[in-house]
Design a protein around this motif. Structure first.
Motif, mmCIF file in Angstrom:
data_model
loop_
_atom_site.group_PDB
_atom_site.id
_atom_site.type_symbol
_atom_site.label_atom_id
_atom_site.label_comp_id
_atom_site.label_asym_id
_atom_site.label_seq_id
_atom_site.Cartn_x
_atom_site.Cartn_y
_atom_site.Cartn_z
ATOM 1 N N THR A 99 -15.330 -0.125 8.804
ATOM 2 C CA THR A 99 -16.723 -0.294 9.204
ATOM 3 C C THR A 99 -17.459 1.026 8.985
ATOM 4 O OG1 THR A 99 -16.266 0.352 11.478
ATOM 5 C CG2 THR A 99 -16.085 -1.999 10.938
ATOM 6 N N MET A 100 -18.763 0.963 8.984
ATOM 7 C CA MET A 100 -19.576 2.153 8.743
ATOM 8 C C MET A 100 -20.017 2.819 10.049
ATOM 9 S SD MET A 100 -19.481 2.477 5.537
ATOM 10 C CE MET A 100 -20.704 3.718 5.262
ATOM 11 N N GLU A 101 -19.405 2.453 11.159
ATOM 12 C CA GLU A 101 -19.788 3.060 12.433
ATOM 13 C C GLU A 101 -19.442 4.552 12.421
ATOM 14 O OE1 GLU A 101 -17.445 1.756 15.815
ATOM 15 O OE2 GLU A 101 -15.785 1.372 14.474
ATOM 16 N N TYR A 102 -20.234 5.317 13.148
ATOM 17 C CA TYR A 102 -20.001 6.754 13.217
ATOM 18 C C TYR A 102 -19.463 7.107 14.598
ATOM 19 C CZ TYR A 102 -20.578 11.760 12.704
ATOM 20 O OH TYR A 102 -20.343 13.114 12.630
ATOM 21 N N ARG A 103 -18.166 7.262 14.666
ATOM 22 C CA ARG A 103 -17.459 7.717 15.865
ATOM 23 C C ARG A 103 -16.499 8.788 15.391
ATOM 24 N NH1 ARG A 103 -16.370 3.811 20.427
ATOM 25 N NH2 ARG A 103 -18.262 2.589 20.486
ATOM 26 N N PRO A 104 -16.989 10.022 15.241
ATOM 27 C CA PRO A 104 -16.208 11.061 14.573
ATOM 28 C C PRO A 104 -14.875 11.362 15.247
ATOM 29 C CG PRO A 104 -18.106 12.010 15.673
ATOM 30 C CD PRO A 104 -18.245 10.525 15.783
ATOM 31 N N VAL A 105 -13.887 11.601 14.394
ATOM 32 C CA VAL A 105 -12.543 11.988 14.815
ATOM 33 C C VAL A 105 -12.204 13.272 14.083
ATOM 34 C CG1 VAL A 105 -10.106 11.343 14.815
ATOM 35 C CG2 VAL A 105 -11.856 9.600 15.182
ATOM 36 N N VAL A 106 -11.811 14.284 14.820
ATOM 37 C CA VAL A 106 -11.472 15.565 14.207
ATOM 38 C C VAL A 106 -9.962 15.759 14.253
ATOM 39 C CG1 VAL A 106 -11.810 16.911 16.333
ATOM 40 C CG2 VAL A 106 -12.027 18.029 14.113
ATOM 41 N N VAL A 107 -9.419 16.238 13.150
ATOM 42 C CA VAL A 107 -7.993 16.540 13.039
ATOM 43 C C VAL A 107 -7.862 18.037 12.826
ATOM 44 C CG1 VAL A 107 -5.924 16.209 11.633
ATOM 45 C CG2 VAL A 107 -7.436 14.284 12.074
ATOM 46 N N THR A 108 -6.997 18.676 13.601
ATOM 47 C CA THR A 108 -6.751 20.107 13.416
ATOM 48 C C THR A 108 -5.260 20.331 13.196
ATOM 49 O OG1 THR A 108 -6.423 20.591 15.762
ATOM 50 C CG2 THR A 108 -8.688 20.743 14.919
ATOM 51 N N VAL A 109 -4.967 21.350 12.425
ATOM 52 C CA VAL A 109 -3.592 21.791 12.209
ATOM 53 C C VAL A 109 -3.608 23.301 12.332
ATOM 54 C CG1 VAL A 109 -1.635 21.847 10.631
ATOM 55 C CG2 VAL A 109 -3.162 19.862 10.635
ATOM 56 N N GLN A 110 -2.808 23.815 13.248
ATOM 57 C CA GLN A 110 -2.741 25.261 13.457
ATOM 58 C C GLN A 110 -1.293 25.686 13.569
ATOM 59 O OE1 GLN A 110 -5.132 25.783 16.968
ATOM 60 N NE2 GLN A 110 -6.976 26.038 15.761
ATOM 61 N N GLY A 111 -1.009 26.867 13.092
ATOM 62 C CA GLY A 111 0.336 27.416 13.172
ATOM 63 C C GLY A 111 0.661 28.267 11.977
ATOM 64 N N VAL A 112 1.896 28.137 11.495
ATOM 65 C CA VAL A 112 2.380 28.952 10.381
ATOM 66 C C VAL A 112 3.063 28.033 9.376
ATOM 67 C CG1 VAL A 112 3.919 30.832 9.714
ATOM 68 C CG2 VAL A 112 2.730 30.923 11.900
ATOM 69 N N TRP A 113 2.726 28.176 8.091
ATOM 70 C CA TRP A 113 3.388 27.436 7.025
ATOM 71 C C TRP A 113 3.985 28.436 6.047
ATOM 72 C CZ3 TRP A 113 5.515 23.065 5.914
ATOM 73 C CH2 TRP A 113 5.846 22.776 4.602
ATOM 74 N N ARG A 114 5.319 28.471 5.977
ATOM 75 C CA ARG A 114 6.061 29.389 5.113
ATOM 76 C C ARG A 114 5.597 30.829 5.261
ATOM 77 N NH1 ARG A 114 6.602 25.685 -0.289
ATOM 78 N NH2 ARG A 114 7.920 24.110 0.656
ATOM 79 N N GLY A 115 5.398 31.224 6.492
ATOM 80 C CA GLY A 115 5.034 32.592 6.803
ATOM 81 C C GLY A 115 3.554 32.904 6.735
ATOM 82 N N THR A 116 2.710 31.925 6.369
ATOM 83 C CA THR A 116 1.271 32.142 6.268
ATOM 84 C C THR A 116 0.552 31.407 7.387
ATOM 85 O OG1 THR A 116 1.444 32.300 3.861
ATOM 86 C CG2 THR A 116 -0.745 31.897 4.766
ATOM 87 N N ARG A 117 -0.375 32.089 8.041
ATOM 88 C CA ARG A 117 -1.135 31.508 9.153
ATOM 89 C C ARG A 117 -1.995 30.355 8.653
ATOM 90 N NH1 ARG A 117 -1.996 29.755 13.632
ATOM 91 N NH2 ARG A 117 -3.683 30.405 14.945
ATOM 92 N N VAL A 118 -2.026 29.249 9.420
ATOM 93 C CA VAL A 118 -2.802 28.059 9.078
ATOM 94 C C VAL A 118 -3.781 27.765 10.205
ATOM 95 C CG1 VAL A 118 -2.678 25.573 8.673
ATOM 96 C CG2 VAL A 118 -0.926 27.069 7.735
ATOM 97 N N ASN A 119 -5.025 27.514 9.845
ATOM 98 C CA ASN A 119 -6.043 27.091 10.802
ATOM 99 C C ASN A 119 -6.939 26.095 10.072
ATOM 100 O OD1 ASN A 119 -7.577 26.842 13.065
ATOM 101 N ND2 ASN A 119 -8.640 28.787 12.819
#
Length: 144
Positions: free
Chosen positions: A103-123
């Motif tokens: 549907t075209m309704e606007y009910r925003p959903v935010v996804v976050t990923v934080q931490g470290v991936w193979r020694g590199t900081r992820v945000n």
């Protein structure tokens, strides 16, 4: 405190301060041969992570062994490996699949990923128009 006791305490503190750094190795050996890869993935209702009402958070550890609270940590790590940790490319993993209409309704959903991936900081943060679009556009590893 008596004067003798104060001198004894001061001498012990001075000895600990001088000898403490000398007892440590110059270079500590790594605890693992694998670079750390531990991430926290969250979803929330709202336009951005700072204002979103949190729905769920899971963890995934992709170092030597695959662990975490993610429902399918092996798939999450496999998806991250396929895009070499580039979270913006995760949506391309599902581009060949048939997608149900949303549907075209606007009910925003935010996804976050934080931490470290193979020694590199992820945000990482991405906002979808609604949960149906998140489920159809996001890679399997982000749908939890």
């Amino acid at each position: 405190m008596r004067p003798v006791t104060r001198r004894t305490v001061a001498a012990a503190a001075l000895a600990a301060a001088l000898a403490g750094p000398l007892s440590l190795p110059a270079h500590s050996a790594p605890t693992s041969l694998y670079a750390p890869s531990a991430l926290v993935m969250t979803t929330g209702r709202g336009e951005n992570a700072s204002t979103a009402a949190p729905d769920r958070a899971v963890t995934v550890n992709c170092a030597y062994t695959t662990t975490g609270t993610h429902p399918d940590p092996r798939q999450a790590c496999a998806d991250l490996d396929r895009v070499n940790g580039n979270l913006d490319r995760l949506a391309t993993l599902r581009s060949n699949e048939a997608k149900p209409p949303c549907t075209m309704e606007y009910r925003p959903v935010v996804v976050t990923v934080q931490g470290v991936w193979r020694g590199t900081r992820v945000n990482y943060e991405h906002t979808f128009a609604n949960s149906c679009i998140k489920d159809t556009q996001a890679a399997l590893s982000l749908v939890f």
